[in-house]
Design an enzyme around this catalytic site. Sequence first.
Site, PDB file in Angstrom:
ATOM      1  N   LYS A 174       2.326 -40.477  69.694  1.00 52.93           N
ATOM      2  CA  LYS A 174       1.585 -39.626  70.627  1.00 52.93           C
ATOM      3  C   LYS A 174       0.126 -40.045  70.830  1.00 52.93           C
ATOM      4  CE  LYS A 174       4.667 -35.739  69.767  1.00 52.93           C
ATOM      5  NZ  LYS A 174       4.802 -34.362  69.275  1.00 52.93           N
TER       6      LYS A 174
ATOM      7  N   ASN B  96       2.796 -36.182  74.933  1.00 56.31           N
ATOM      8  CA  ASN B  96       4.216 -36.271  74.576  1.00 56.31           C
ATOM      9  C   ASN B  96       5.079 -36.442  75.822  1.00 56.31           C
ATOM     10  OD1 ASN B  96       4.254 -33.639  75.658  1.00 56.31           O
ATOM     11  ND2 ASN B  96       5.694 -32.887  74.128  1.00 56.31           N
TER      12      ASN B  96
ATOM     13  N   GLY C 200      -0.729 -29.372  59.018  1.00 58.45           N
ATOM     14  CA  GLY C 200      -0.638 -30.638  59.737  1.00 58.45           C
ATOM     15  C   GLY C 200      -1.605 -30.697  60.902  1.00 58.45           C
ATOM     16  N   ALA C 201      -2.418 -31.757  60.947  1.00 56.83           N
ATOM     17  CA  ALA C 201      -3.378 -31.936  62.040  1.00 56.83           C
ATOM     18  C   ALA C 201      -3.145 -33.257  62.752  1.00 56.83           C
ATOM     19  CB  ALA C 201      -4.807 -31.861  61.502  1.00 56.83           C
TER      20      ALA C 201
END
Length: 269
Positions: free
Chosen positions: A73, A94, A134-135
Amino acid sequence: MKYPTGASRTVFILAHPSGHVAAPRYYTPYFAEQGLDWHMVVMDVAPKHLVETIRTLAKSPSTAGFNITIPHKPAAFELCDAVGPAASFEGVVNTIRIEAGGKLVGESYDGEGFLNAAREAGIFDPERRTVVIGAGGAGRAICHGLAAGGVRRLRILNEVPGPVETLAAKLRGQFPGLDIDLETRFDDAGLCVNATSLGLKATDALPMDPAKLPKDCAVFDIIAGRRTGFMEACAARGLKVVDGVAMIRQQLPLQTAFWRGAADTTPSS
């Protein structure tokens, strides 16, 4: 199922590795429902080959567009000639559309797809603390979607500190009323989101200990290819669990409209 012919068009979903990708089972039937002779095909592309793969496939009139997943991405964002507003903020795409002259236009629908899925499932409460683990590409998009959707309190956790601190600073800049913290705790969570890749493999560790979640906390695990150990452990505690398939279903109409050129975006160069 209608088989592809020489007149069919393909949406490629690019991943590495690709064994976990289950998206075609949802996208191809949706395309048929919309009267489109389109088919989704999974392609395992190593990061070093991503640019040449997209550039080559984009030259074919048989290619309808690209769906981008782990780990591509951020790199796909850099490849685009123009991007929509969500992608511009998040630094990831995406979804890529091919325009005249081979121009590549990208957008990110992970955040909007997640938010719509959470609302449909009845687990989005803007007054409760949402914890996002999550980053990376998906995590950035989900945090942005939550902020745009009106969440008041957001906690972002990431194994490496740099990306999460950068994301928090960007969110504070655009959403000054948003309460953001980076403290590793779960006792006040109304919603816990696994936005990492943990769970793609059966041998993966859990992203966190479900025993630390309140009894009324909901859980959203973005993994769509399998029922993860995290999902099972949370369900065993009686927590409401939503998986990544719900997120896919919400992105279907958004991405398809974008590939068809009908999305309500104003891409910027």
